[in-house]
Design a protein around this motif. Structure first.
Motif, short mmCIF file in Angstrom:
data_model
loop_
_atom_site.label_atom_id
_atom_site.label_comp_id
_atom_site.label_asym_id
_atom_site.label_seq_id
_atom_site.Cartn_x
_atom_site.Cartn_y
_atom_site.Cartn_z
N VAL A 133 1.27 4.59 -7.91
CA VAL A 133 1.04 3.80 -6.69
C VAL A 133 -0.46 3.70 -6.41
O VAL A 133 -0.99 2.63 -6.11
N LEU A 153 -1.14 9.38 1.47
CA LEU A 153 -0.65 9.39 0.10
C LEU A 153 -1.11 10.62 -0.67
O LEU A 153 -0.35 11.21 -1.43
N PHE A 213 1.42 5.53 3.36
CA PHE A 213 0.68 4.39 2.83
C PHE A 213 -0.19 3.77 3.93
O PHE A 213 -1.40 3.55 3.75
N GLY A 214 0.43 3.54 5.08
CA GLY A 214 -0.30 2.94 6.21
C GLY A 214 -1.42 3.85 6.68
O GLY A 214 -2.53 3.39 6.95
N TYR A 215 -1.13 5.14 6.74
CA TYR A 215 -2.12 6.12 7.21
C TYR A 215 -3.34 6.09 6.29
O TYR A 215 -4.48 5.94 6.74
N LEU A 241 9.71 3.35 -2.91
CA LEU A 241 9.54 2.05 -2.29
C LEU A 241 10.48 1.82 -1.12
O LEU A 241 10.24 0.95 -0.28
N ASP A 249 11.47 4.47 0.80
CA ASP A 249 11.32 5.65 1.65
C ASP A 249 10.38 5.36 2.80
O ASP A 249 9.19 5.09 2.59
N PRO A 250 10.87 5.39 4.07
CA PRO A 250 9.98 5.09 5.20
C PRO A 250 8.80 6.08 5.28
O PRO A 250 7.72 5.71 5.72
N GLU A 251 9.03 7.30 4.84
CA GLU A 251 7.97 8.31 4.89
C GLU A 251 6.79 7.88 4.01
O GLU A 251 5.62 8.04 4.37
N PHE A 252 7.15 7.28 2.85
CA PHE A 252 6.11 6.79 1.95
C PHE A 252 5.29 5.70 2.62
O PHE A 252 4.07 5.70 2.57
N TRP A 253 5.97 4.76 3.28
CA TRP A 253 5.24 3.64 3.91
C TRP A 253 4.37 4.12 5.05
O TRP A 253 3.29 3.56 5.29
N ALA A 254 4.83 5.18 5.73
CA ALA A 254 4.00 5.75 6.79
C ALA A 254 2.72 6.33 6.19
O ALA A 254 1.61 6.10 6.69
#
Ligand SMILES: Nc1ncnc2c1ncn2[C@@H]1O[C@H](COP(=O)(O)OP(=O)(O)OP(=O)(O)O)[C@@H](O)[C@H]1O
Ligand SMILES: [Mg+2]
Lengths: 279, 275
Positions: free
Chosen positions: A247, A225, A79-81, A70, A72-77
């Motif tokens: 997630v 993801l 997620f957005g993708y 939660l 981790d910026p890589e995760f959010w990237a």
């Protein structure tokens, strides 16, 4: 339940409180069962060491990984993708699906010529086509969007079609008697009568579309993801992998919740229980 | 019986003129054609209240749908105001047997639907008209309810309000009080009679109730089945205003009731035997 308000207006109100109370009992039972499973799981892995932690990490380790994800910026990237691709594919599927569904449902000619092919395509395991999409459209977003679209569009078409076919003649007659013709007839009678069916198709389509996205990323992707999950699994970081799965489950359920809320908002007149829909 | 004529003795051209009308349906399942009505002749003059009686399935709804412009005649002609019917028009409104309310609209918006395509909607005063119609049918307080929250009889009254608000020249009512309880029925019946008398509208009113047919009708059209056709047309010749109580002991009322009773019983038996 009938409630008489201060103005003397009678309104039919659902007995919410009653439902809530009996639902609450089940919710607590469910929470209890989940807690028990987690406890047994933790005990089996961490304390009794019946299963190697590298193969099945204990809940506490997964919780830690989840927390790390939660922030981790890589995760959010990723997620957005993923969600971006799903959203684009789904929007196209809704536009195409509702249009095609209305046209085929409303025109007897199309119904007899096109509908059989739609059912045929619907029952084809489209997942089998996924590698072809990757080969044809590459590793980028295009192949994922196409897959989301392909998986989502059929339930939307078929549900909309069913809705349009079942619009009762007497509603159309009522429209005609009061001067509603041509395009207005479609807009004032056919579309609203079909809307609950379309929404139910969209709900199914969204769930399938999300599967399509993850599958596409699995088979050949550069982000998202599904890609992250695959990476974690290859590294044997099982705690990360399971956290990713959680997630995804959360995302899928939130999407379903969002659409069913939308359905209740847009079609409050419609009794949920009446929709069976093409499944 | 005293009078049996397709035409009432009255000056001027009839508002509705039906000649040698027959309608047959294609039955997809058997591939055959079913003759619903045959050789129907009827003239209705402006301001007349026609009640239609007949056994179930004899083609009453079919007949009304042709006048409404929803079903095309297989043979014969139907003229309204002198010109052939080619489809529905603002001069005719229908109260449907199955209500045909739009489930996504509230009571208010359903009644408003009767005005929707009329130019009046753009002007002022339409809200009041809708509200008036809702009050007339006794549904004040239910404006914001959806049809599925209403009983069958209440839904039926929404359909009635929708037709009334359109202020058509001709009102076509298909068992508009069929699902309404006896007491409300009497009130609604009085309202309809008063309204029609006040506005001089022409009405075609289908009913299953002999008493209702006599109470409301200037003339009663009795249908027979197999195939559906007009069996007879009876002029009631009762004074207006009428009320259930006032005509109860009227010898003419009793005579009509017995006559219609016999006519329909004969029909019902014939229908049962032929099946
Ligand atoms: N759309 C249709 N397609 C085929 N047959 C029809 C159709 N509509 C009516 N019929 C048939 O035509 C006949 C007359 O039907 P109609 O609905 O006019 O009867 P009705 O007198 O209104 O009966 P009820 O009093 O029960 O309403 C019936 O035998 C019915 O089966
Ligand atoms: Mg009928």
């Amino acid at each position: 339940m009938t409630v008489t308000s201060a103005t003397g207006t009678m309104r039919i109100v659902r007995p919410r409180r009653v439902i809530r109370r009996s639902e609450a009992k089940w919710t607590w039972l469910l929470v209890g069962v989940i807690a028990a499973i987690l406890l047994i799981w933790e005990a089996a892995v961490s304390w009794l060491q019946l299963i190697p932690a590298s193969f099945l990490p204990p809940p506490t380790a997964i919780a830690v990984s989840f927390g790390k994800l939660l922030v981790d910026p890589e995760f959010w990237a990723a997620f957005g993708y993923s969600l971006g691709n799903v959203a684009i594919g789904l929007v196209i599927a809704v536009v195409v699906g509702v249009t095609v569904g209305l046209a085929v449902g409303w025109s007897p000619v199309l119904r007899f010529t096109v509908a059989p092919f739609l059912w045929l395509l619907y029952s084809t395991p489209k997942v089998a086509l996924a590698p072809l999409f990757i080969l044809g459209l590459g590793l980028g977003s295009e192949s994922k969007i196409a897959l989301v679209f392909l998986l989502a569009v059929f339930p939307i078409i078929l549900n909309t079609m069913e809705g349009a076919v079942t619009v009762s003649t007497s509603l159309v007659n009522a429209g005609r008697v009061y001067g509603v013709n041509g395009v207005a007839l479609g807009w004032k009678i056919i579309v609203p009568a079909t809307l609950p069916y379309s929404l139910s198709g969209i709900q199914r389509g969204a769930a399938l579309g999300f599967t399509g996205e993850v599958l596409g990323e699995f088979l050949g992707g550069t982000g998202g993801l599904g890609h992250m999950l695959e990476y974690a699994a290859y590294q044997f970081q099982m705690d990360d992998a399971i956290a990713m799965v959680i997630v995804m489950v959360i995302i899928a359920n939130l999407t379903l919740l969002l659409i069913s809320t939308l359905r209740r908002r847009l079609a409050p007149w419609y009794d949920d229980r009446k929709i069976a829909g093409a499944s | 019986m005293t009078t049996t004529s397709i035409e009432r003795n009255e000056a001027g051209a009839p508002l509705i003129s039906v000649r040698d009308l027959s309608v047959s349906y294609d039955v997809a399942r058997t591939g055959k054609r079913l003759t619903a009505i045959e050789g129907v002749d009827l003239d209705v003059h402006e301001g007349e209240f026609i009640t239609v009686l007949g056994p179930s399935g004899c083609g009453k709804t079919t007949f009304m749908n042709v006048v409404a412009g929803l079903v095309k005649p297989t043979t014969g002609t139907v003229l309204v105001g002198g010109s052939p019917v080619t489809g529905p028009g603002p001069d005719r409104a229908v109260v449907f047997q199955d209500y045909a309310l739009l489930p996504w609209r509230t009571v208010f918006d359903n009644v408003k639907f009767g005005l929707e395509m009329q130019k009046e909607l753009k002007g002022a005063g339409w809200r009041e008209r809708v509200q008036e119609a809702i009050e007339l049918v006794g549904l004040a307080g239910f404006e914001q309810s959806y049809p599925r929250e209403l009983s069958g009889g209440m839904q039926q009254r929404v359909g009635l309000a929708r037709a009334i608000v359109a202020e058509p020249r001709i009102l076509l009512m298909d068992e508009p009080l069929g699902a309404v309880d006896a007491l409300t029925r009497e009130v609604m019946r009085d309202e309809i009679e008063k309204l029609m008398a006040a506005t001089g509208k022409t009405v075609l009113f289908i009913t299953h109730s002999i008493e209702e047919a006599i109470l409301l009708g200037d003339r009663i059209v009795v249908f027979k089945s197999h195939p559906g056709a007009i069996k007879e047309i009876i002029e009631t010749g009762l004074e207006r205003p009428r009320s259930e109580r006032s005509i109860q002991h009227d010898p003419r009322f009793l005579e009509l009731r017995d006559h219609l009773w016999d006519a329909l019983q004969g029909e019902a038996t014939a229908a049962a035997v032929s099946k």
